[in-house]
Write a protein that holds these residues in place. Structure first.
Motif, PDB file in Angstrom:
ATOM      1  N   THR A   1      -9.912   0.936   1.406  1.00 43.14           N
ATOM      2  CA  THR A   1      -9.965   0.559  -0.004  1.00 43.14           C
ATOM      3  C   THR A   1     -11.241   1.074  -0.660  1.00 43.14           C
ATOM      4  OG1 THR A   1      -8.631  -1.410   0.437  1.00 43.14           O
ATOM      5  CG2 THR A   1      -9.891  -1.398  -1.603  1.00 43.14           C
TER       6      THR A   1
ATOM      7  N   ILE B   1       0.840  -1.201   0.000  1.00 48.94           N
ATOM      8  CA  ILE B   1       0.000   0.000   0.000  1.00 48.94           C
ATOM      9  C   ILE B   1       0.872   1.246   0.000  1.00 48.94           C
ATOM     10  CG2 ILE B   1      -1.661   1.323   1.359  1.00 48.94           C
ATOM     11  CD1 ILE B   1      -2.824  -1.369   2.255  1.00 48.94           C
TER      12      ILE B   1
ATOM     13  N   LYS C   1     -10.831   3.865  -3.900  1.00 48.32           N
ATOM     14  CA  LYS C   1     -11.161   3.565  -5.302  1.00 48.32           C
ATOM     15  C   LYS C   1     -11.770   4.760  -6.036  1.00 48.32           C
ATOM     16  CE  LYS C   1     -11.687  -1.430  -4.949  1.00 48.32           C
ATOM     17  NZ  LYS C   1     -12.614  -2.568  -5.060  1.00 48.32           N
TER      18      LYS C   1
ATOM     19  N   SER D   1      -7.954  -6.095   0.444  1.00 50.11           N
ATOM     20  CA  SER D   1      -9.411  -6.061   0.477  1.00 50.11           C
ATOM     21  C   SER D   1      -9.983  -6.799   1.685  1.00 50.11           C
ATOM     22  CB  SER D   1      -9.970  -6.661  -0.812  1.00 50.11           C
ATOM     23  OG  SER D   1      -9.494  -7.988  -0.969  1.00 50.11           O
TER      24      SER D   1
ATOM     25  N   HIS E   1      -8.390  -2.986   6.324  1.00 51.25           N
ATOM     26  CA  HIS E   1      -8.166  -2.176   5.125  1.00 51.25           C
ATOM     27  C   HIS E   1      -9.423  -1.972   4.283  1.00 51.25           C
ATOM     28  CE1 HIS E   1      -4.011  -3.842   5.786  1.00 51.25           C
ATOM     29  NE2 HIS E   1      -3.806  -2.541   5.799  1.00 51.25           N
TER      30      HIS E   1
ATOM     31  N   GLY F   1      -5.889  -6.436  -6.215  1.00 58.55           N
ATOM     32  CA  GLY F   1      -5.792  -6.927  -4.854  1.00 58.55           C
ATOM     33  C   GLY F   1      -4.435  -7.577  -4.622  1.00 58.55           C
TER      34      GLY F   1
ATOM     35  N   ALA G   1      -4.181  -2.974  -3.460  1.00 60.96           N
ATOM     36  CA  ALA G   1      -5.067  -2.711  -2.329  1.00 60.96           C
ATOM     37  C   ALA G   1      -5.389  -4.003  -1.594  1.00 60.96           C
ATOM     38  CB  ALA G   1      -6.356  -2.060  -2.810  1.00 60.96           C
TER      39      ALA G   1
END
Length: 77
Positions: free
Chosen positions: A49, A6, A53, A41, A45, A71, A39
């Motif tokens: 996320t 990240i 987006k 998911s 997080h 992901g 990211a």
């Protein structure tokens, strides 16, 4: 160590946005490029996320770049 992807994605985005802003300030048209964002998911997080987006998409539309979001489940570190 799990947050490293990240952090790398955010750093890449920041550099890309800065380059686009510099080009716009110089009067040149914004270069077309893609930003690869990773990211997580799951876990804590999820909400980050979800918020990131649409924000990344809007930044791309305003600054002339495209965001490709993936992901991290398929990645092995």
């Amino acid at each position: 160590m799990k947050g490293l992807p990240i952090v790398c994605a955010i750093l890449a985005l920041a550099v890309s946005v800065a380059q686009a802003q510099f080009a716009l300030a110089a009067g040149a048209s914004a270069p077309k490029f893609k930003v690869l964002a990773l990211a997580e998911s799951g876990g804590h997080h999820v909400e980050f996320t979800k918020a990131a987006k649409p924000w990344l998409k809007k930044c791309g539309e305003e600054s002339g770049f495209e965001v490709e979001l993936h992901g991290t489940r398929a990645l092995a570190f």
